[in-house]
Write a protein that holds these residues in place. Sequence first.
Motif: not given
Length: 337
Positions: A224-241
């Motif tokens: 539920k980060y959308y409750e405290v965040q406004d913007h999201v981008s597809n940075t896809h900067h890293i794949y996290s295992p």
Amino acid sequence: AAFMVLFLAACGGGDTDTDNAGDTGGDTGEAKKIRAGIGLNDAHPQYQSLLKFKELVEERTNGQIEVETYHSSQLGDDRTMTEALQLGSQEVTIPSTAPLVNFVPEFAVFDFPFLFPSEEVADTVLDGEVGQKFLGMLEDQNLVGLAYWENGFRDVTNSVRPIATAADFKGLKLRTMENQVHLEAFQALGANPTPMAFGELFTAMQQGTVDGQENPYATINLQKYYEVQDHVSNTHHIYSPFVFLMSKSFFDSLTEEQQQIVKDAAVEAGQHNRELNRKTNAESLEALQENGMTFTEVSPEAHAEMKELVQPVIDKYADQVGADLVQEVYDAIEAAQ
Ligand code: TF8
């Protein structure tokens, strides 16, 4: 509900916790107990897959091994739970590889931004010879790496401005995982990053201690980060295992047959985890927009610029990991495509 029963039992409901000893011939010896904790909440595919692990292990050992599951950092964060495994006061946790760099520095190669081109390539490399070599390095740390699970491609959110290009990172206070490569990569992009344990993140965003963070869409939505965040981008900067970790002292206390059962269950539940995680990630971007966030597309040119800016950080840490080992990873990625 099953969780609550176990939790209450663990908290001292001492006379209600013997239910499944009875139907499995409890006189063949006391059941061994796995306390498995994760940082994400119980809606996340990681927890759903941990329940799958529990089901497989309890079924295949006829209840000789019980698995108690804990979510939402109830037992601690990635780093503190990993330390608990080393001490033998907890048996299982499934951290991102990033905080594991504090235990095995070589894992830093998986923090190189834009390393894996796709989830499928990551699967092949991690499940192949190179990936298994990294799991082997955990032994010296009194840890057993049973399988790779998936956290996934990470995307940036914040409450200041939409991020379309590298310039948009300027001055943003971003929370990173407790990992030096992540810290320096975001500095190279012009942000003002702070490492922080996952369990403290929501409050930090709510109180404005940080402007933003980065995690896969599934996590952003389910926590539920959308409750405290406004913007999201597809940075896809890293794949996290994720790595499915077991305390080595506990693993060594199991019979050979039990060791095989927990290993197979971690791998099989991991397959389930990858499938469910991909499905959930794919559905979550739309959900985030329905929940009020604006989505900004990062162009291929902007991705290329970000890649160029973080390259000096990659070069620096390639030395720490060791040139040969880094090359092995690059070769495996190449071969997997
Ligand atoms: C992070 C990671 C976490 C996981 C989990 C809480 O941002 O992506 O989601 O490692 O264990 O800290």
